[in-house]
Design an enzyme around this catalytic site. Structure first.
Site, PDB file in Angstrom:
ATOM      1  N   HIS A  48      -4.753  -6.327   1.425  1.00 23.11           N
ATOM      2  CA  HIS A  48      -5.775  -7.291   0.571  1.00 23.11           C
ATOM      3  C   HIS A  48      -6.109  -6.764  -0.617  1.00 23.11           C
ATOM      4  CE1 HIS A  48      -8.822 -10.836  -0.715  1.00 23.11           C
ATOM      5  NE2 HIS A  48      -9.628  -9.407  -1.297  1.00 23.11           N
ATOM      6  N   GLU A  70      -1.124 -10.663   4.524  1.00 22.63           N
ATOM      7  CA  GLU A  70      -2.098 -10.680   4.850  1.00 22.63           C
ATOM      8  C   GLU A  70      -2.880 -11.550   5.879  1.00 22.63           C
ATOM      9  OE1 GLU A  70      -4.294 -10.908   1.149  1.00 22.63           O
ATOM     10  OE2 GLU A  70      -6.060 -11.569   2.205  1.00 22.63           O
ATOM     11  N   ASN A 409      12.200  18.693  13.902  1.00 21.49           N
ATOM     12  CA  ASN A 409      11.906  19.520  14.627  1.00 21.49           C
ATOM     13  C   ASN A 409      11.785  19.435  15.847  1.00 21.49           C
ATOM     14  OD1 ASN A 409      14.651  21.095  13.415  1.00 21.49           O
ATOM     15  ND2 ASN A 409      13.720  22.834  12.928  1.00 21.49           N
TER      16      ASN A 409
END
Lengths: 672, 121
Positions: A48, A70, A409
């Protein structure tokens, strides 16, 4: 009065990126705990805020996309839409899209993106209406108060008015109220107008009807039949206190014989001038109001400049110290002692302003780990500790990629598959921890996984078979050599490694980066139980302690961080082991590297004793032969520009107190 | 004497912008707050002539902050700052005692108009 918003762009980008990070972070949390209303609220709030900011800046694509997002988030909050993987993935894609739009704005790349597919996907989720009228559905809820009573509505307004007095007597007015052309929430304005009117009188009817007004089925103006005992002026004034009310016109006035003048009150400069004199002054406004500003945002380049200036100051100070020593002036010495203390304090303070909590870069990792784990079909709990720990901004930026590498990794090769983990009696979900901690003048950042660990023996065998180490050497290897082998360039590029342990993809890059920052990389691994990589990083880069050495009349600086000790060696102490010169120093065999030769000199070895600097590189010690040791000094690093940066072996340059320039040796890359 | 204003918004960006708009027009910004809790505290501290109040904020939202401020000072003048799509909340805030509202994106003229009108009320 249009507004130039470009001056807010940097701030906007900064804050938008923060919100995007928060969104990503919260979404990862939400996926773990789908029902958590707090997390949802937080996501909604960030989306918002982002929407509001973007709208203010006029970035329509951002505004539109975050608006649609929203709507979906609202559905999630109300429970109309369920949190599922597809929704989470969709929202993540939206975040990515928003991110790329924001960075497009930041770099003024001018490249356009297509947000349509995402917007349509979002709409499909909440079954939304068209974007052009996104607020209609909600606007209905903004009910203006009912006119006095529904029954009275049918009655003609004339009935109500029969007073005589301007004020005091009841009269009926027919008002035409006009809103600003670009009024946004007309229904709420109507609500406010009706509320205000009902405070000073009675609304009898309106044209168009109250329902149409609620639904914003009117252009800019509407009429109200209104009965009141207030004066015309009072009514007008009351209405004009509402924003976006452009004018109030009295069309008809029922009160005996008085003529009704059609008057329009315009909002504008005159009205405000009048307001000025009428403005009530708050009781506490009498100068007592404290103005506190806790923080100021400063462009990083300002801080860099400040640091450079202090650097120059330090150089000058050193120069003065040299003068006072060579001329032996006690007064100057005394004054300088004070200056030394002050510059040290100043330097300390500026350094502190450059410190940024590691969370700045840590925050983006949860999302990355999540995506990667999902992609590799691993189950991973990722946790972060010590995100408040602070590091110099420059260092922080530099270690972002290496850290990403280590984390990748850890997911890719460290954590074992859920099935394997179960057969090994470990919980299905692996854990990866990213930990930052302060250790005096260092910050250590660790990536710990509880995966399969590294099989040191296999690494050694592989290294031997590839000829990286000799058979002799193979036997002498211990656990601490694993990292050195793994980070040997080229070692890990072999495919077979990933099958065995998989470690080391690009580890040499990580290690070089950390070392070029004056830090160190460590690894600890227990087969079957997990692996920990630790970076030990200096707090700041700009000013360091260095050992100055002389080679062929040139001065070089070696960062003190890598220096273990210095010694003087006679030529007869040098031995040769398989074509490599070595020296013995307190039972330790050290490879000897002659700096002059390394730097391109081709002279013969002399017969006199010479000093060596023992440095620690990749956890082993190397003796570096130099012509002369000049002493320890604080130096200010000036980085080399991008053309000179490609030259290996130099970490930068510094200006000495005498005005001479000395190159700073980057030992790890010099010896690599 | 310039009217004093307290700016409440969770986005620094918005606060800066409102601050600039208002100070250019001669208002004195006497404080900023980034959530409702802070807003109530700062209000009690600086007693501004006017508060600009964002609605969606962490800790405590703007509506609750309006309620608490109105309880502390029934004459407080609060101007809601809302983004589109918040009508019900705007109405709720108005019912709680807020004087008026402005909608993001802000146009400086509208901000000033709303502020001046709210002060006049």
């Amino acid at each position: 009065m249009d507004m130039d918003v470009s001056q807010y762009k940097d701030l906007f980008i900064n804050e938008a990126q923060e919100h995007l990070e928060a969104l990503n972070q919260a979404m990862v949390d939400l996926e773990k705990d789908p029902g958590n209303p707090d997390v949802l609220t937080e996501i909604f709030r960030s989306a918002h805020t982002l929407k509001g900011m973007s709208a203010t800046m006029g970035f329509d694509q951002l505004t539109e996309l975050s608006h649609e997002m929203e709507n979906v988030l609202d559905g999630l909050r109300s429970g109309d839409i369920e949190v599922g993987t597809d929704i989470v993935d969709l929202l993540f894609s939206c975040f990515d899209m928003l991110g790329s739009i924001v960075s497009g704005i930041a770099h003024e790349s001018g490249k356009t993106v297509d947000t349509k597919p995402l917007i349509e996907a979002l709409r499909a989720v909440y079954g939304g209406s068209s974007v052009s009228e996104p607020i209609k559905t909600k606007a209905r809820k903004a009910k203006p108060p009912e006119p006095a009573s529904r029954e009275e509505q049918a009655e003609p307004p004339e009935e109500a008015g029969e007073g005589e007095d301007e004020s005091g007597a009841e009269k009926t007015l027919r008002l035409k109220i006009t809103l600003d052309q670009d009024c946004v929430l007309k229904s709420v304005r109507v609500f406010m107008i009706f509320k205000k009117l009902s405070q000073i009188g009675k609304v009898i009817n309106s044209r168009p009807s109250i329902d149409d007004l609620e639904d914003e089925n009117f252009e800019r103006s509407f009429e109200v039949f209104f009965s009141t005992s207030e004066s015309l002026n009072a009514v007008r004034k009351a209405l004009m206190t509402i924003a976006e009310v452009q004018g109030v016109e009295v069309l008809a006035y029922e009160e005996g014989e008085e003529e009704v003048e059609s008057q329009t009150v315009e909002t504008g400069a005159q009205a405000f001038e009048k307001a000025e004199t009428e403005q009530p002054v708050g009781d506490a406004a009498a100068g007592a109001a404290p103005v506190r500003t806790q923080s100021v945002r400063v462009n990083i380049s300002r801080l860099d400049n400040l640091m450079n200036l202090i650097g120059e100051l330090v150089i000058n100070r050193t120069r003065l110290q040299e003068i006072s020593t060579s001329h032996n002036i006690p007064e100057l010495k005394e004054a300088l002692a004070q200056t030394v203390r002050l510059t040290a304090d100043l330097q300390d303070e500026v350094m502190k302003t450059r410190m940024v909590p590691v969370e700045h870069i840590f925050n983006r990792f949860p999302r990355m780990v999540r995506d990667l784990a999902k992609n590799r079909a691993k189950e991973v709990d990722f946790s972060i500790e010590g995100k408040d720990i602070e590091l110099d901004r420059t260092i922080l930026d530099e270690i972002s990629d290496p850290l990403m590498h280590l984390l990748r990794n850890a997911v890719d090769h460290g954590i074992d598959s859920p099935e394997d983990r179960e057969t090994r009696g470990k919980p299905r979900r692996g854990s990866i921890r990213l930990v930052a901690r302060r250790d005096r003048n260092y910050v250590s950042i660790e990536v710990c996984d509880d995966g399969q660990g590294v099989d040191a023996e296999k690494i050694f065998d592989l290294a031997a078979s590839k000829g990286i180490i000799g058979r002799e050497e193979r036997r002498a290897l211990g656990g601490e050599d694993v990292l050195r082998l793994l980070s040997t360039p080229g070692f890990s590029s072999a495919k077979e490694v990933s099958g065995v342990s998989g470690r080391g993809v690009g580890l040499d890059v990580v290690k070089n980066k950390v070392e070029s920052l004056g830090g160190m990389l460590f690894m600890q691994s227990i087969k079957g139980e997990g692996t920990t990589f630790a970076m030990k990083l200096p707090l700041t880069l700009a000013i360091i302690q260095a050992l100055l050495v002389n080679v062929e009349e040139e001065i070089y600086a070696i960062p003190l961080g890598v220096v273990v000790e210095t010694a003087v060696i006679s030529p007869h102490e040098i031995k040769s082991v398989s074509d490599q010169e070595v020296i013995f120093l307190r039972d330790e065999t050290l490879p000897l590297v002659r700096l002059p030769r390394l730097l391109g000199e081709t002279r013969e070895n002399g017969h006199e004793a010479f000093p060596v600097v023992v440095v620690e590189v990749a956890m082993r010690n190397v003796a570096i032969a130099v012509d002369d040791l000049m002493g320890q000094q604080e130096i200010v690093i000036t980085s080399l520009d991008r053309f000179l940066k490609v030259i290996r072996g130099f970490g930068g340059a510094t200006i000495l107190g005498t005005g001479e320039v000395a190159l700073i040796l980057d030992i790890p890359s010099l010896l690599a | 004497m310039a009217p004093t204003v307290l700016i409440v918004d969770d986005a620094l960006f918005m606060r800066m912008m409102i601050r600039d708009i208002l100070s250019k027009d001669g208002f004195e910004v006497v404080g900023e707050a980034e959530n409702g809790v802070e807003a109530v505290e700062r209000f009690k501290e600086v007693k501004p002539d006017l508060v600009t109040m964002d609605i969606v904020m962490p800790e405590m939202d703007g509506i609750e902050a309006v309620k608490q401020i109105m309880k502390f000072d029934p004459n407080a003048r609060i101007l809601m700052c809302s983004a589109m799509g918040q009508q019900p909340l705007v109405v709720e805030a108005l019912e709680a005692g807020a004087k008026d509202f402005i909608i993001k994106p802000f146009q400086p003229s509208k901000v000033i108009e709303a502020v001046e009108k709210a002060l006049k009320d």
